[in-house]
Design an enzyme around this catalytic site. Structure first.
Site, mmCIF file in Angstrom:
data_model
loop_
_atom_site.group_PDB
_atom_site.id
_atom_site.type_symbol
_atom_site.label_atom_id
_atom_site.label_comp_id
_atom_site.label_asym_id
_atom_site.label_seq_id
_atom_site.Cartn_x
_atom_site.Cartn_y
_atom_site.Cartn_z
ATOM 1 N N TYR A 7 -14.623 -23.909 -4.632
ATOM 2 C CA TYR A 7 -14.143 -23.872 -6.019
ATOM 3 C C TYR A 7 -13.771 -22.428 -6.344
ATOM 4 C CZ TYR A 7 -16.575 -28.365 -6.158
ATOM 5 O OH TYR A 7 -17.011 -29.635 -5.884
ATOM 6 N N HIS A 22 -9.474 14.891 -15.598
ATOM 7 C CA HIS A 22 -9.823 15.816 -14.527
ATOM 8 C C HIS A 22 -11.348 15.864 -14.368
ATOM 9 C CE1 HIS A 22 -9.862 19.451 -12.093
ATOM 10 N NE2 HIS A 22 -10.838 19.883 -12.878
#
Ligand SMILES: Cc1cc2nc3c(=O)[nH]c(=O)nc-3n(C[C@H](O)[C@H](O)[C@H](O)COP(=O)(O)OP(=O)(O)OC[C@H]3O[C@@H](n4cnc5c(N)ncnc54)[C@H](O)[C@@H]3O)c2cc1C
Length: 457
Positions: free
Chosen positions: A39, A444
């Site tokens: 499934y 950063h």
């Protein structure tokens, strides 16, 4: 005979998503899945999700227990247990998401065509027949098993699905096939501490990639101790008292070789899963590779029968299957503008360590097609984030059109490549020039900010 507005054969990505959509719109839907262990389809049970979980576990294992095989083997065993718990959770979740809908019926049995509107489902208690106005085939793909003597009787031969159930870490894993699935497993098992040998039939390592990229990947694989033999043909497999012996030959001169291992992974590609569907009863055509023939809107040769996902051939990715669903939704309920021609270029990622991701054209293709372009290359070490991650291997590469500054292609072989490629894809698909990424503000330190440098040419 039960009547449905739609019958979906296969519980894959497109199938389950479409079932929910049609149900929301009030359709009576039958979804037929042959296995109660599937499934949700291939991706959450035996492919993308379990492999990527194990790739992550292998990276952790390599960091913690490098060179300590017993500890790695223990970590591997536990990782397989964690993987099983995750796949079981996802399988149940996928089942419940559809099962709770009053107008969706899940049949757990193999589906096949009786005629263009009638589907037979082989249930444990006997066959039943269903009738559907629209029928959707989403049966996926299945491994190609090459003809190698002894392969059928060996206790040590696995496919990508069955290897994921082995909870004893092989000391030596032999992989037949150096494609992307083979490479992912090679990188993963090497991370866990197995010795890995890849036997590839072709004479080029990673033939789709530019040579500088392929060489960079090869260097990293060499560092992990992964042995790669090109030009090989596997001949026979024999189980021994403590493992398995594979005999192979060098295609160029026929020289025979053998290699001993504990497990052999067959990774020689996957073919569309049409076996047992009895497509001829419905008049659905297949091509020479066994893929269901579809038009650009995903209708088969019978207009009310559609095919989506791996079974229709082409790229085998979960997100392509999902996009197939979007095309069909647009055809049924939208303005009919979407088709398979409008989604290129499609990015892909190979989850080796570090990952490799690519979109668009390669340098070799750009040369062949006579484009005027420039190439930018960046070693992964130039991005400071690789040092904080202690993952300095790899390189980045971009192909930029000289006339309009647009990005024609990009390959990232570096940490987080599978994520960053989506940013490049967005820039390409929205028609941004390469300067857009050159000047974009990224967080950063991040791997994405490497794009500032890569596109600064
Ligand atoms: C090892 C591995 C790793 C992968 N990793 C990635 C990845 O990282 N990212 C990615 O995007 N893709 C990955 N893929 C590819 C991806 O798994 C497939 O492209 C995707 O699952 C195909 O989905 P689908 O919609 O075609 O159908 P599937 O999800 O394959 O579903 C088909 C379903 O149909 C059922 N079925 C078949 N025949 C019948 C029948 N006659 N009657 C009833 N049911 C039937 C099957 O049991 C299955 O559940 C990977 C594949 C493998 C093998």
């Amino acid at each position: 005979m039960k009547q449905y507005d739609a019958i979906i054969i296969g519980f894959g990505k497109a199938g389950k998503t479409l079932a929910a959509e049609l149900s929301n719109r009030g359709w009576q839907v039958a979804i037929v899945e042959r296995s109660n262990m599937m499934y949700g389809g291939t991706c959450p049970n035996i492919a993308c999700i379990p492999t990527k979980m194990l790739v992550h576990e292998a990276e952790v294992s390599a960091l913690l227990y490098y060179d300590d095989f017993p500890k790695q083997a223990n970590m591997y065993k536990q990782a397989i247990g964690r993987k099983n718990r995750l796949t079981s959770f996802l399988r149940n979740d996928n089942y419940e998401r559809l099962n709770k809908r009053p107008n969706v019926t899940i049949y757990t049995g193999t589906g096949s065509f009786v005629s263009s509107n009638t589907i037979k489902v082989a249930l444990p208690e006997g066959d039943i027949e269903l009738q559907g106005k629209e029928i959707f085939i989403n049966t996926g793909s299945t491994p190609i098993i090459p003809a190698i003597d002894g392969i059928q009787h060996s206790q040590h031969v696995y496919t990508s699905s069955t290897l994921l159930d082995l909870n004893v870490l092989p000391h030596h894993l032999i992989i037949i096939g150096g494609g992307y699935i083979g490479l992912e497993f090679a990188s993963m098992y090497a991370g866990f501490g197995s010795k890995v040998t890849i036997l590839e039939g072709g004479n080029k390592f990673m033939p789709r990639e530019d040579r500088d990229i392929a060489n960079s990947v090869k260097e990293v694989m060499d560092k992990k101790g992964i042995e790669i033999h090109l030009n090989t043909r596997a001949q026979s497999v024999h189980d021994t008292s403590d493992g398995v012996t594979l005999t192979y030959s060098d295609v160029s001169d026929g020289t025979p070789y053998y290699v001993d291992g504990d497990a052999i992974l067959i990774a020689t590609g996957r073919k569309p899963m049409i076996e047992g569907l009895n497509l001829q009863a419905a008049g659905v055509g297949v091509d020479a590779h066994g893929a269901i023939i579809v038009n650009d809107q995903l209708r088969t040769t019978v207009p009310h029968i559609w095919a989506m996902g791996d079974v229709k051939g082409g790229s085998q990715f979960t997100y392509v299957s999902l996009d197939d669903f979007r095309i069909i939704r647009d055809q049924l309920f939208g303005d009919k503008k979407r088709d398979i021609g409008d989604r290129d270029p499609v990015q892909y990622a190979v989850f080796i360590d570090p990952p490799l991701a690519h979109i668009g054209i390669s340098e070799e293709e750009a040369l062949k097609r006579g484009y005027s372009f420039k190439v930018s290359r960046l070693p992964a070490t130039s991005i400071v984030r690789t040092r904080t991650l202690q993952q300095t291997d790899g390189m980045l590469k971009a192909i930029i059109n000289n006339h309009n500054g647009k990005i024609m292609g990009c390959t990232l072989f570096c940490a987080d490549a599978s994520e960053i490629i989506n940013t490049v894809a967005m820039a390409m698909k929205t028609g941004q020039p390469s300067t857009f990424l050159r000047d974009f503000i990224f967080t950063h330190p991040s791997m994405s900010e490497g794009l500032n440098q890569l596109f600064d040419v």
